[in-house]
Design an enzyme around this catalytic site. Sequence first.
Site, PDB file in Angstrom:
ATOM      1  N   ASN A 153       0.793  -1.236   0.000  1.00  0.00           N
ATOM      2  CA  ASN A 153       0.000   0.000   0.000  1.00  0.00           C
ATOM      3  C   ASN A 153       0.828   1.291   0.000  1.00  0.00           C
ATOM      4  O   ASN A 153       0.407   2.296  -0.566  1.00  0.00           O
ATOM      5  CB  ASN A 153      -1.009  -0.007   1.160  1.00  0.00           C
ATOM      6  CG  ASN A 153      -0.362  -0.092   2.500  1.00  0.00           C
ATOM      7  OD1 ASN A 153       0.694  -0.683   2.667  1.00  0.00           O
ATOM      8  ND2 ASN A 153      -0.998   0.508   3.486  1.00  0.00           N
ATOM      9  N   GLU A 251       4.667  -4.915  11.804  1.00  0.00           N
ATOM     10  CA  GLU A 251       3.705  -3.814  11.614  1.00  0.00           C
ATOM     11  C   GLU A 251       2.519  -4.430  10.886  1.00  0.00           C
ATOM     12  O   GLU A 251       2.607  -4.706   9.686  1.00  0.00           O
ATOM     13  CB  GLU A 251       4.319  -2.704  10.769  1.00  0.00           C
ATOM     14  CG  GLU A 251       5.481  -1.979  11.416  1.00  0.00           C
ATOM     15  CD  GLU A 251       5.068  -1.110  12.589  1.00  0.00           C
ATOM     16  OE1 GLU A 251       3.868  -0.799  12.713  1.00  0.00           O
ATOM     17  OE2 GLU A 251       5.939  -0.762  13.386  1.00  0.00           O
ATOM     18  N   CYS A 285      -3.278   0.906   6.930  1.00  0.00           N
ATOM     19  CA  CYS A 285      -3.404   0.110   8.148  1.00  0.00           C
ATOM     20  C   CYS A 285      -3.932   0.950   9.299  1.00  0.00           C
ATOM     21  O   CYS A 285      -4.606   0.444  10.187  1.00  0.00           O
ATOM     22  CB  CYS A 285      -2.049  -0.467   8.516  1.00  0.00           C
ATOM     23  SG  CYS A 285      -0.767   0.798   8.582  1.00  0.00           S
ATOM     24  N   GLU A 464       8.412   1.640  14.453  1.00  0.00           N
ATOM     25  CA  GLU A 464       9.242   2.189  13.387  1.00  0.00           C
ATOM     26  C   GLU A 464       9.351   3.703  13.575  1.00  0.00           C
ATOM     27  O   GLU A 464       8.661   4.284  14.406  1.00  0.00           O
ATOM     28  CB  GLU A 464       8.628   1.869  12.014  1.00  0.00           C
ATOM     29  CG  GLU A 464       8.690   0.377  11.724  1.00  0.00           C
ATOM     30  CD  GLU A 464       8.477  -0.019  10.273  1.00  0.00           C
ATOM     31  OE1 GLU A 464       7.530   0.477   9.648  1.00  0.00           O
ATOM     32  OE2 GLU A 464       9.262  -0.844   9.771  1.00  0.00           O
TER      33      GLU A 464
HETATM   34  P1  NAD Z   1       0.368  -9.529   3.099  1.00  0.00           P
HETATM   35  O1  NAD Z   1       0.557  -9.978   4.505  1.00  0.00           O
HETATM   36  O2  NAD Z   1      -0.424 -10.364   2.193  1.00  0.00           O
HETATM   37  O3  NAD Z   1       1.804  -9.383   2.390  1.00  0.00           O
HETATM   38  C1  NAD Z   1       2.806  -8.542   2.923  1.00  0.00           C
HETATM   39  C2  NAD Z   1       4.165  -9.054   2.480  1.00  0.00           C
HETATM   40  O4  NAD Z   1       4.416 -10.305   3.095  1.00  0.00           O
HETATM   41  C3  NAD Z   1       4.288  -9.282   0.980  1.00  0.00           C
HETATM   42  O5  NAD Z   1       5.581  -8.918   0.573  1.00  0.00           O
HETATM   43  C4  NAD Z   1       4.083 -10.791   0.860  1.00  0.00           C
HETATM   44  O6  NAD Z   1       4.692 -11.350  -0.269  1.00  0.00           O
HETATM   45  C5  NAD Z   1       4.750 -11.281   2.126  1.00  0.00           C
HETATM   46  N1  NAD Z   1       4.278 -12.561   2.647  1.00  0.00           N
HETATM   47  C6  NAD Z   1       3.024 -13.065   2.583  1.00  0.00           C
HETATM   48  N2  NAD Z   1       2.994 -14.271   3.198  1.00  0.00           N
HETATM   49  C7  NAD Z   1       4.241 -14.490   3.680  1.00  0.00           C
HETATM   50  C8  NAD Z   1       4.830 -15.568   4.401  1.00  0.00           C
HETATM   51  N3  NAD Z   1       4.151 -16.649   4.744  1.00  0.00           N
HETATM   52  N4  NAD Z   1       6.144 -15.469   4.731  1.00  0.00           N
HETATM   53  C9  NAD Z   1       6.866 -14.379   4.384  1.00  0.00           C
HETATM   54  N5  NAD Z   1       6.361 -13.344   3.677  1.00  0.00           N
HETATM   55  C10 NAD Z   1       5.055 -13.395   3.344  1.00  0.00           C
HETATM   56  O7  NAD Z   1      -0.180  -8.039   3.183  1.00  0.00           O
HETATM   57  P2  NAD Z   1      -0.563  -7.057   1.972  1.00  0.00           P
HETATM   58  O8  NAD Z   1      -1.848  -7.491   1.391  1.00  0.00           O
HETATM   59  O9  NAD Z   1       0.613  -6.872   1.092  1.00  0.00           O
HETATM   60  O10 NAD Z   1      -0.755  -5.673   2.747  1.00  0.00           O
HETATM   61  C11 NAD Z   1      -1.905  -5.309   3.432  1.00  0.00           C
HETATM   62  C12 NAD Z   1      -1.718  -5.530   4.910  1.00  0.00           C
HETATM   63  O11 NAD Z   1      -0.571  -4.827   5.378  1.00  0.00           O
HETATM   64  C13 NAD Z   1      -2.886  -5.005   5.706  1.00  0.00           C
HETATM   65  O12 NAD Z   1      -3.237  -5.953   6.688  1.00  0.00           O
HETATM   66  C14 NAD Z   1      -2.313  -3.754   6.364  1.00  0.00           C
HETATM   67  O13 NAD Z   1      -2.936  -3.385   7.557  1.00  0.00           O
HETATM   68  C15 NAD Z   1      -0.899  -4.126   6.577  1.00  0.00           C
HETATM   69  N6  NAD Z   1      -0.072  -2.922   6.724  1.00  0.00           N
HETATM   70  C16 NAD Z   1       0.373  -2.569   7.965  1.00  0.00           C
HETATM   71  C17 NAD Z   1       1.125  -1.416   8.139  1.00  0.00           C
HETATM   72  C18 NAD Z   1       1.637  -1.021   9.504  1.00  0.00           C
HETATM   73  O14 NAD Z   1       2.543  -0.200   9.555  1.00  0.00           O
HETATM   74  N7  NAD Z   1       1.098  -1.540  10.598  1.00  0.00           N
HETATM   75  C19 NAD Z   1       1.414  -0.608   7.042  1.00  0.00           C
HETATM   76  C20 NAD Z   1       0.942  -0.993   5.790  1.00  0.00           C
HETATM   77  C21 NAD Z   1       0.195  -2.152   5.639  1.00  0.00           C
END
Ligand code: NAD
Length: 483
Positions: A153, A251, A285, A464
């Site tokens: 995002n 995060e 998020c 962070e």
């Molecule tokens: P996601 O968890 O599907 O993927 C995030 C990353 O993790 C990607 O690079 C993905 O390839 C990788 N990934 C997925 N499964 C994995 C595994 N088993 N092992 C290692 N890596 C893995 O999330 P998304 O759809 O890309 O992003 C949306 C989510 O991110 C939402 O839940 C949002 O709240 C969260 N987010 C949190 C913050 C924060 O700072 N708290 C900021 C931005 C987004």
Amino acid sequence: MNAADNRLDITHNYIGGVWIAPSTATTADVFDSNTGEVMGSAPLSDGRDVERAVAAAENALEGWRNVSGRDRAQYLRAIARELEARHDQMASLIAREVGANAAISAGSQTLTPVMSFDIAADIAETYAFTESLGDNLIVREPIGVVGAITAWNFPLHLVTVKAAFAIAAGNTVVVKPSEVAPLTAAVFAEVLHTAGLPAGVINVVFGNGPDVGEPLVAHPTVRMISFTGSTRAGRRIGELAAQKVAKVALELGGKSPLVILPDAPFEEAVRFGVEDLLLNNGQRCDGYTRMIVPRDRLGEVEKLAADMMSTRRVGPSSSEQNEIGPLASQAQKDRVRSYIETGIHEGAKLVVGGPEDPELTEENRGGYFVRPTVFSEVTPEMTIAREEIFGPVLSIQAYDDVEDAVRLANDTEYGLAAAVYSGDRDWALAVASRIEAGMISVNGGGMDIRAPFGGYKQSGLGREFGHFGFEEFLEVKAVRLPA
Ligand code: NAD
């Protein structure tokens, strides 16, 4: 990396300061959110590429950790200046990859990365890595090779906020950007190269979670994982890291409340909530996705929120006029629409919006647009009160008294952000102190990028930004000297 015909195809990983062909021939298409057309591609690498990148990071570690904080800061500042020089290219990629509107693509999406490197440089330059405590010396040292895995995002910011503070602390890094929005990570690698960062200090491997993310997390040489993404993936990463007792910084998701107290300036408070929710088209998020309001003012809040949401212009993120762009992918659009349908099905009151497509031009018909949607009379057990939607969808919940408001605000597995609005600052602060969240805005207060960013409960572990983010990347050693 090939750039032609308005597309960007990444063909190699950036490992040890050079572009190296991945071990696989498979690639993933990247889609333009405005049109649904393919705008580029990136490799789907595998564990062999992770192996190479970790080896490169390990080779670079000894040299980099011995560079003084002051000298590291010079490199960080050089990267910040190169990021500035590539600003317009990055902004345009993010507008298309993620759908972020023109203002955000050219604003926080691309300016925060510059600030991260400048702030990390300031800290590295002045930080006291050694201090005395009685007869002991307390020494802070880099942890080692750090794996950084990021969501789509804020594709550049999430990579840079990890990389900047990790290398400022003397670590070396392997980045795995999101496969949904990988393009700016390749431009970032070019930035590192032009800025002259020593080979192997930051490496970038493109691919998905199971084939690149998991081997990176599980690799014995990787001492810390800094992850941004869903709580689901965060749990899996925590499990894998626990097998080798490696540090994790997580995060994760959020379902953040905005509590409007009865004495608040209502129009201002609702506007604050709606504007915050719509930033990045709701793909955030920490957005205030639940608005918690006095039951006897529900009608008034519904009307204010409906007016504010329905007058926003929805359209392609390339146009400066549009306030709400498309979502990042077809999957995300389907997900958000399905939440809207679930909200209707479970009996929430649909005030404005809905699952149908907004009006679009012929050119944008294939884009991932959804209608900004407001639900009211949302009760705590409803799916749209509990789960992260990650789109322009607001859930209004009614409270009977302030105890009830605090209970509703905390009735979530998440604890990332929250907000309180009141005519009385002290009352707002008192209520804020009872809400379980890592970040709380009082009466419209905004974010300071040097302040800690992170959540309570299932929103994550660690923080962070600024000193707090920097110190996550340090080990602490007590050196016992004779008295
Ligand atoms: P996601 O968890 O599907 O993927 C995030 C990353 O993790 C990607 O690079 C993905 O390839 C990788 N990934 C997925 N499964 C994995 C595994 N088993 N092992 C290692 N890596 C893995 O999330 P998304 O759809 O890309 O992003 C949306 C989510 O991110 C939402 O839940 C949002 O709240 C969260 N987010 C949190 C913050 C924060 O700072 N708290 C900021 C931005 C987004």
